[in-house]
Scaffold this active site. Structure first.
Site, PDB file in Angstrom:
ATOM      1  N   HIS A 164       0.515 -30.549 -77.470  1.00 36.56           N
ATOM      2  CA  HIS A 164      -0.535 -29.865 -78.251  1.00 36.56           C
ATOM      3  C   HIS A 164      -1.870 -29.686 -77.530  1.00 36.56           C
ATOM      4  CE1 HIS A 164      -1.156 -34.116 -79.047  1.00 36.56           C
ATOM      5  NE2 HIS A 164      -0.356 -34.177 -80.077  1.00 36.56           N
ATOM      6  N   ARG A 168       9.844 -38.590 -89.746  1.00 34.76           N
ATOM      7  CA  ARG A 168       9.428 -39.717 -90.610  1.00 34.76           C
ATOM      8  C   ARG A 168      10.542 -40.690 -90.984  1.00 34.76           C
ATOM      9  NH1 ARG A 168       4.527 -38.720 -88.894  1.00 34.76           N
ATOM     10  NH2 ARG A 168       3.301 -37.233 -90.095  1.00 34.76           N
ATOM     11  N   ASP A 210       3.512 -40.323 -78.678  1.00 40.64           N
ATOM     12  CA  ASP A 210       2.760 -39.309 -79.434  1.00 40.64           C
ATOM     13  C   ASP A 210       2.124 -39.863 -80.706  1.00 40.64           C
ATOM     14  OD1 ASP A 210       1.875 -36.635 -80.154  1.00 40.64           O
ATOM     15  OD2 ASP A 210       3.282 -36.878 -81.804  1.00 40.64           O
ATOM     16  N   ASP A 270       4.386 -29.646 -83.862  1.00 38.44           N
ATOM     17  CA  ASP A 270       3.801 -30.927 -84.280  1.00 38.44           C
ATOM     18  C   ASP A 270       3.910 -31.066 -85.811  1.00 38.44           C
ATOM     19  OD1 ASP A 270       2.627 -33.395 -84.270  1.00 38.44           O
ATOM     20  OD2 ASP A 270       0.645 -32.730 -83.630  1.00 38.44           O
ATOM     21  N   HIS A 276       7.777 -34.447 -86.391  1.00 33.28           N
ATOM     22  CA  HIS A 276       7.809 -35.803 -86.956  1.00 33.28           C
ATOM     23  C   HIS A 276       8.717 -35.744 -88.171  1.00 33.28           C
ATOM     24  CE1 HIS A 276       4.454 -37.219 -84.434  1.00 33.28           C
ATOM     25  NE2 HIS A 276       4.054 -35.951 -84.527  1.00 33.28           N
ATOM     26  N   ASN A 284       7.048 -42.133 -83.659  1.00 32.31           N
ATOM     27  CA  ASN A 284       6.150 -42.908 -84.533  1.00 32.31           C
ATOM     28  C   ASN A 284       6.714 -43.077 -85.951  1.00 32.31           C
ATOM     29  OD1 ASN A 284       5.660 -40.222 -85.179  1.00 32.31           O
ATOM     30  ND2 ASN A 284       3.454 -40.447 -85.417  1.00 32.31           N
ATOM     31  N   HIS A 317       8.601 -30.703 -80.732  1.00 31.99           N
ATOM     32  CA  HIS A 317       7.625 -31.686 -81.228  1.00 31.99           C
ATOM     33  C   HIS A 317       7.575 -31.690 -82.756  1.00 31.99           C
ATOM     34  CE1 HIS A 317       3.365 -33.545 -80.554  1.00 31.99           C
ATOM     35  NE2 HIS A 317       3.931 -34.017 -81.648  1.00 31.99           N
TER      36      HIS A 317
HETATM   37  O1  DOR Z   1      -1.908 -34.395 -86.379  1.00 32.37           O
HETATM   38  C1  DOR Z   1      -1.068 -35.166 -85.930  1.00 32.37           C
HETATM   39  N1  DOR Z   1      -0.206 -35.836 -86.722  1.00 32.37           N
HETATM   40  N2  DOR Z   1      -1.039 -35.373 -84.611  1.00 32.37           N
HETATM   41  C2  DOR Z   1      -0.275 -36.311 -84.058  1.00 32.37           C
HETATM   42  O2  DOR Z   1      -0.287 -36.433 -82.865  1.00 32.37           O
HETATM   43  C3  DOR Z   1       0.546 -37.206 -84.912  1.00 32.37           C
HETATM   44  C4  DOR Z   1       0.888 -36.559 -86.189  1.00 32.37           C
HETATM   45  C5  DOR Z   1       1.488 -37.476 -87.212  1.00 32.37           C
HETATM   46  O3  DOR Z   1       2.378 -38.261 -86.875  1.00 32.37           O
HETATM   47  O4  DOR Z   1       1.118 -37.370 -88.384  1.00 32.37           O
END
Ligand code: DOR
Length: 428
Positions: free
Chosen positions: A236, A69, A156, A309, A67, A99, A65
Site C-alpha cells: 500500500h 480475519r 502487515d 488491503d 485480511h 494478523n 493483500h
Molecule cells: O488500514 C489497515 N487495516 N491497514 C493495515 O495495514 C491493517 C489493516 C487491518 O488489519 O485492519
C-alpha cells in the site's frame, strides 16, 4: 463437460492478447483460445455456453493483500465470507495477511487457514508473519511457514522497527527465495496519528502521520533488501516520495516491487471530511499531489500491482471517535470499479489496469494464475466495463460494511466469475 465463453473481448496481459476470441475450458483448465465462433471446432460434444457479448473476458483477478480475519475475528469476516466478496468482485485468488488471532506465525495456523480455504469459493493463499506474534522481538520460523504453504512473509499492520531484525528476515527469506511484503511505516513517527499530517489534520485537530513515516521505512527496506539481495515488496504505497524511492531502486535493479490500493489512488485526506471513520486507514489517505503521483506511477509501471488491503471491521470499531476508530476499509467488491474509473478518465489503459490486477501479482508471488494460456487454471472474470452498479449495503457480500464507497455508482459489473472452470458467481 466443456465450457465456452463466447463473444467477448479477451484481454490477457500475460499473453499480450486483446481482441474478440472464444475461451474454451476443459475441466479445470483453459483448453484454448480461438477465433470468435470457433470454440466448438466442429465437435458434436455437449458444452456449456457463457455469453460474454459486450463483456471483457479476463484472467480472474488476484488480490495479493486481504485480511480474512479467521482465525480469531470471525465476527468481522471469515475465509468463506471473504471469498464470497472476492468472487463478486471478480477475484479468483486472494492472499491473506497474518494478523489473525492467533497470528499466522507457525505451521498450525497456516494449516488451519488452508483447511478452511478448502471450502472457500476462490483460491486462498496465506502469508506468514515475519516475527512471532507480529511483536518485532523474535523471528518466526520462516522455513516451517514455507513448508506449511505460505506464499510470502509479512508483519502487515505492523512495521518491523528493528533494522537488524529486518536485515536477518530479508536474509532468511532470501534463503527460501520468498518475498517479504512490508508495511512501511515508522512506528515512532506515526505514533498516535489518526490521519495524514497536513492542512486537513490541522483543521480537524487530529494528530497527523507525516509522509516521511512511510518514506524513511521504504528507504531503509530498499537498502536492507539490497544488502541481503532478496525480494522486497512494498505494500500500500501512499506517498509521492515513496514512489520516487521505489523508482530509484528499480533503476538500480534492486529487487523491489510494490502495490497501491484503490482507496489511495481514489481518495485524499480531505475525504475524511467531517471525521468519516470509513476513511480511516493505515497508511492514511494522503494529499491530492500524492494521489496524482500514485496514478502516474501506475501508468508508467513503477507501481506493479493493485491490491485492496480489504480490512473488515464491525461497527463497534468504526462508529466511535475518529482517533479511537480502527484502521481499514473493505475493498474486494469495489476494486475493479474504482480501477475502471481511472480507465474512464484516461489515467490508465484497460490493458495496464488488468495487468496490475492479474499477471503482476501472480508474478510477484509466483502463483499459477493470472493468465488464460492453454493449460492454466480456468480462473476467469467476465465483466462489462460499461455497465454500472450502485454499491450499497444490500449488495455487499463481505460480513462487514466499512466502506466509504457505499452509495457510489461504479462501472465494471461482474457477470461471471469462474474458479477452476466452475462458475462461482453470476451477476444479474
Ligand atoms: O488500514 C489497515 N487495516 N491497514 C493495515 O495495514 C491493517 C489493516 C487491518 O488489519 O485492519
Amino acid at each position: 463437460m466443456k465450457t465456452i465463453i463466447a463473444g467477448g473481448r479477451v484481454i490477457d496481459a500475460a499473453q499480450k492478447l486483446d481482441g474478440p476470441h472464444d475461451v474454451v475450458i476443459s475441466g479445470k483448465v483453459i483448453e484454448k483460445i480461438t477465433a470468435p465462433g470457433r470454440g466448438r471446432g466442429g465437435s458434436k460434444e455437449k458444452f456449456r455456453l457463457i455469453d460474454a457479448k459486450d463483456c471483457v473476458v479476463s484472467p480472474g483477478l488476484i488480490d495479493m493483500h486481504v485480511h480474512l480475519r479467521e482465525p480469531g475475528y470471525e465476527g468481522k469476516e471469515t475465509i468463506y465470507t471473504g471469498s464470497q466478496a472476492a468472487v463478486a468482485g471478480g477475484f479468483t485468488s486472494i492472499v491473506c495477511m497474518a494478523n489473525t488471532n492467533p497470528v499466522n506465525d507457525n505451521q498450525a495456523v497456516t494449516g488451519y487457514i488452508l483447511g478452511r480455504a478448502k471450502e472457500a469459493l476462490c483460491n486462498v493463499y496465506p502469508v506468514g508473519a515475519t516475527t512471532i506474534g507480529l511483536a518485532d522481538q523474535n523471528m518466526a520460523d520462516l522455513g516451517e511457514l514455507k513448508a506449511a504453504g505460505v506464499v510470502a512473509y509479512s508483519d502487515d499492520g505492523c512495521c518491523v522497527m528493528n533494522a537488524e531484525m529486518q536485515r536477518r528476515i530479508f536474509e532468511m527469506a532470501g534463503q527460501y527465495d520468498m518475498p517479504v511484503l512490508v508495511h512501511a511505516e515508522d512506528a515512532n513517527l506515526a505514533a498516535d496519528g489518526a490521519m495524514h499530517e497536513g492542512f486537513t489534520s490541522t483543521e480537524l485537530a487530529l494528530t497527523g502521520i507525516p509522509a516521511a513515516a512511510e518514506e524513511v521505512m521504504v528507504a531503509r527496506d530498499i537498502l536492507l533488501a539490497r544488502l541481503a539481495g532478496s525480494r522486497l515488496h512494498i505494500q500500500h504505497v501512499s506517498t509521492a516520495g515513496a514512489v520516487e524511492l521505489i523508482r530509484w531502486a528499480k533503476k538500480r535493479k534492486i529487487r523491489v516491487t510494490c502495490e497501491v490500493t484503490p482507496h489511495h489512488f481514489t481518495l485524499i485526506d480531505e475525504d475524511v471530511g467531517d471525521y468519516s471513520t470509513t476513511c480511516k486507514v493505515s497508511p492514511p489517505l494522503r494529499s491530492a499531489a500524492d494521489r496524482t503521483a500514485l496514478q502516474k506511477a501506475m501508468a508508467d509501471g513503477v507501481i506493479d500491482a493493485i491490491a485492496t488491503d480489504h480490512a473488515p471491521h464491525g461497527i463497534l470499531l468504526k462508529q466511535i471517535e475518529f482517533d479511537q476508530a480502527a484502521n481499514g476499509m473493505i475493498g474486494l467488491e469495489t476494486a475493479l470499479g474504482l480501477t475502471l474509473l481511472l480507465v474512464r478518465t484516461k489515467k490508465l489503459s484497460l490493458h495496464r489496469a488488468l495487468e496490475m490486477l492479474t499477471v503482476k501479482p501472480a508474478e510477484i508471488l509466483r502463483l499459477n494464475a493470472g493468465s488464460l494460456a492453454p493449460g492454466r487454471p480456468a480462473d476467469v472474470c467476465v465483466f462489462n466495463p460499461d455497465h454500472t452498479f450502485v454499491y450499497n449495503e444490500e449488495v455487499i457480500r463481505s460480513k462487514s460494511k466499512n466502506s466509504p464507497f457505499v452509495g457510489w455508482e461504479l462501472p465494471g459489473k461482474v457477470y461471471f466469475t469462474l474458479v477452476d472452470g466452475r462458475v462461482v458467481y453470476t451477476g444479474s
